[in-house]
Design an enzyme around this catalytic site. Structure first.
Site, PDB file in Angstrom:
ATOM      1  CB  SER A  66      -0.888   0.031   1.252  1.00  0.00           C
ATOM      2  OG  SER A  66      -1.699  -1.105   1.320  1.00  0.00           O
ATOM      3  CG  HIS A  72      -5.491  -1.567   4.477  1.00  0.00           C
ATOM      4  ND1 HIS A  72      -6.186  -2.480   3.726  1.00  0.00           N
ATOM      5  CD2 HIS A  72      -4.873  -0.753   3.583  1.00  0.00           C
ATOM      6  CE1 HIS A  72      -6.000  -2.244   2.433  1.00  0.00           C
ATOM      7  NE2 HIS A  72      -5.201  -1.195   2.324  1.00  0.00           N
TER       8      HIS A  72
END
Lengths: 520, 520
Positions: free
Chosen positions: A332, A448
């Site tokens: 990410s 997340h």
């Protein structure tokens, strides 16, 4: 004229974009395109017409057939300039909120009815009339514009139109904070949240066999790693890759959010491995499913967490088809890191400088003072300052290096070796310790973590693209999802803001505690 | 133990039915079946457990993960007896409505804030705080049980569970009118109405290739003309037939409403033609699409008009595939006719009798008196009274004939010929003139009229089944949909209660006006 719709990285002109958004209603599409022609006549009359259809859409008796009125309103809306939309929406927020005279009247009835109800015995007839007053008051407190939202929700294509309306509202609010419009926005957001219930969202695996009109959306909305051409797109949907999207039946042919997955042998450390591993490994050899891109497509749905169940459902699906895949991780971006770091460096180097200029007795008096650099980092930074970037202290040198033209620092082996340690260490701190209202400051981290992931590893020079260097000095992070811990981690993050992290990454910010040898 | 779920005509035991309804959640299905075993222990403890999970589902902090609590609650609910569900739902309605102390407090703030807002200049900060109070008051007026509904709506399988909850609530309210529970029901109904937006419903053509689990539902829920066996089902999905259902993505594998269509040369006059025309005509010769059965499957969605767009969408679909089909009509039951007629005959023959027994000067004094029969019908009725059924007047004879054992009247040619004229005439009157709150008294008539149909023709001995004779003396009605008039007719029915009808059928109730020769 719709500035907030440019989340796409590919150059779609605003008009093309707008027409795309109307494809669910081809009839209105053509008419709007017509209206939108630059030679438009009499904009004021047109504005009045749209306002009139909006008024009808709200105030018509609900048993009447209002489909054509709603079509008329949405077509007209698309033909308006950004300024006219602003006026129209402001009028909606101010003139169609509540009938406060009625509210006051009902409050009087309510207070009377409550007294009767509380003092008397439980009499069903009395109770029924009290419940009726209560219900009437509740209804009177609903802004009138809710009728417009509710009718659009029931109308074919209306949910998509509402999301465009809200995108415009958000873009107005970004320019000017208007209380009535903000109240309208929070009302609309709440409604959209229940209408787009995750239970009604359909998980769809997007493949090369899908219609071009849908694939086009993927290209247009991929916000993390732009898709450069059709071959790139085909690879992302081909062997060793998966792409899943959430579709809502009322917004057909357009995923509201989508996620791209790579099947790999190990958790990737750089985005280059993912985007350019040609040919990909045979799928039967994969042990890791790596989520390398998640994009939402509707700016008008900002703040509505559509991704909540997406990752869990994708994991379940991948696991069912490929039981040999045991690791589910992301690679990410860290979109807020450098912005945070630069502002920290600027303020701290300023404080340190002020401190130095004072008499020695007053030094280190500032409670806000903190050297972001460790002593050996400070020294290394000052050692290179003469050759590469001036600065009165290590932090100022670092600030100047990072803000130098064309990311020059990333092209010098010497600078890279000096910057690597502090950049990684401060990145870990940013991810694990910097918070806003008890949540991770970084938006992707927050996404997340609230989905139940943990911070596993940060990777040096993982994204050397200009955007990657600019956002996070090229650092990327792996979040890991452990199916058995997802619920527990999500709950503890929600309730106490606790961020789960591997020992390896914790080591950066807690130098006393050594990582255990068995950490994998 | 779920009495209101027996809309299906095939004998499914309540337990089977319940398990069917839970198939979307196989895990809970098995546990519920276990709970529901007759040897269940300690029902009181179980009740407390379900109540506790219901409480958690409402009151947990909304950021916590509540999926497991909701599963727990719905599983537990299925294990409860009807009596326990009654207690639980009553508790939900009474103990989880409003915090009225908070409402009063906010009303005080509101009245204060409103004054400040109205007297002062338009100051954004002041306005913002006023909007906040208004919003808080609005939220405080929302019953707490809305949280349960909203959370279930967001939860996988929750919408189906809500529809089962509401079916139970309606069955309780049918036994006893409880104000608090009625308030809860109207709240839930409103919510379900917006969550099941027609824009999110998917029109699906149901064919023999569909999963057995879906076809099973069609067999179970066909409420108009029961499906006798698999061959019957296969025929209804085969050549010359169509079946369409509305599916909602959150209630997968189970149409909420479905419609059966026969492709014919002419508008059928009897249901036998439709159900047993073996072999059917080649589809290319069809000019009429006949809707011969519409069934809704969820008693818990009563009052929510899911059929509104169904017929229009089906017509559009059929028309696209078969442009040579030009007539869209129904062959519909008239479920309330005989019930209405018998009560009319009973009361009027009683009034007539009382009138006869009075002195001649007082006769016909009752303003309510009306001979339902025309003079020649009265005479014919009295002529047969000696042989077939006694009665002091024609209406009483008719009443006695219609209520005789085993519908004997339908087996005698003589009686049929005497009854035919008054039964048809009074049926036309029932359909065109008998109203309740401005809408057609007959529920099926009301459904089609609000969808924009017109009453075209009534057919003698169109359904000779026991149910058909019992409901409507075997008469069935054709409603016709003319695409170009659907909107107009629906609006005029809604706004003024006007019922569109053919000249032919109007002739029955307006004997002065002769039907035109060209009426087809």
């Amino acid at each position: 004229m719709r500035p907030n719709n440019n989340s796409s990285k590919l150059a779609l002109s605003p008009l093309t974009n707008e027409v795309n958004q109307m494809q669910s209603n081809p009839q209105s599409g053509s008419r709007a395109a017509q209206h939108a022609s630059p030679n438009r006549q009499k904009p004021q009359r047109e504005f009045e017409h749209v306002r009139e259809s909006m008024h009808l859409a709200i105030s018509m008796n609900k048993t009447e057939v209002i489909d054509s009125v709603l079509d008329d309103f949405s077509e007209g809306y698309f033909s308006l300039s950004y300024e006219s939309r602003w006026r129209l929406l402001l009028g909606l927020a101010k003139e169609y909120d509540l009938n406060r005279t009625q509210v006051r009247e009902l409050i009087k009835q309510y207070l009377g009815g409550e007294e009767a109800q509380l003092s008397g015995p439980e009499e069903e007839g009395l109770l029924a009339s009290f419940y009726r007053i209560e219900r009437n008051l509740r209804h009177a407190l609903k802004p009138k514009y809710e009728a417009l939202f509710e009718r659009l929700n029931m109308h074919s294509g209306g949910l998509k139109f509402l999301s465009i309306l809200r995108a415009d509202i958000l873009s107005i609010l970004a320019e000017e904070n208007i209380a009535s419009l903000r109240a309208l926005d929070s009302d609309l957001k709440e409604k959209l949240g229940t209408w787009l219930s995750p239970a009604a969202l359909e998980l769809h695996q997007i493949t090369w066999d899908d219609p071009a009109s849908l694939l086009e959306k993927i290209v247009a909305y991929e916000a993390v790693h732009p898709i450069s051409n059709l071959i790139d797109l085909k690879r992302r949907l081909g062997v060793g890759r998966r792409c899943f999207g959430y579709l809502h039946p009322a917004i057909p042919g357009e995923p509201l959010i989508f996620i791209e997955v790579a099947l790999l042998k190990n958790v990737a450390q750089t985005i280059q491995e993912v985007l350019w591993d040609d040919p990909p490994i045979p799928e039967r050899e994969a042990t890791c499913a790596l989520f390398y891109s998640i994009s939402s497509t509707q700016p008008g749905l900002a703040g509505i967490n559509l991704g909540k169940f997406l990752i869990k459902r994708v994991i379940t699906l991948v696991k069912r088809d490929m039981p040999h895949v045991s690791t589910f991780a992301t690679l990410s971006p860290i979109p807020g890191y450098i912005q945070w770091l630069l502002s920290k460096l600027a303020s701290q180097s300023k404080i340190a400088e002020d401190d130095m200029s004072q008499s020695s007795a007053d030094r280190s008096g500032s409670t806000f003072q903190e050297n972001l650099l460790e002593p050996e980092e400070e020294k290394a930074m000052m050692d290179i300052s003469e050759e590469f970037a001036a600065g009165k202290n290590g932090m100022e040198v670092m600030l100047n290096l990072l803000t130098s033209m064309n990311q020059e620092w990333s092209k010098s082996a010497e600078l890279l070796s000096v910057l690597r340690t502090p950049l990684l260490r401060l990145c870990a701190r940013y991810l694990l310790q910097e918070k806003k209202r008890g949540k991770a400051l970084d938006s992707v981290a927050n996404f997340h973590l609230q989905n139940g992931a943990m911070v596993e590893r940060i990777n040096w020079m993982a994204d050397k693209s200009e955007k990657g260097l600019h956002q996070s000095a090229g650092i990327m992070v792996n979040y890991v999802y452990r199916l058995e811990n997802i619920e527990e981690y999500a709950v503890s993050y929600f309730s106490s803001g606790h961020i789960q992290a591997s020992d390896e990454i914790r080591h950066y910010v807690e130098p006393m505690k050594k990582p255990e040898a068995t950490t994998d």
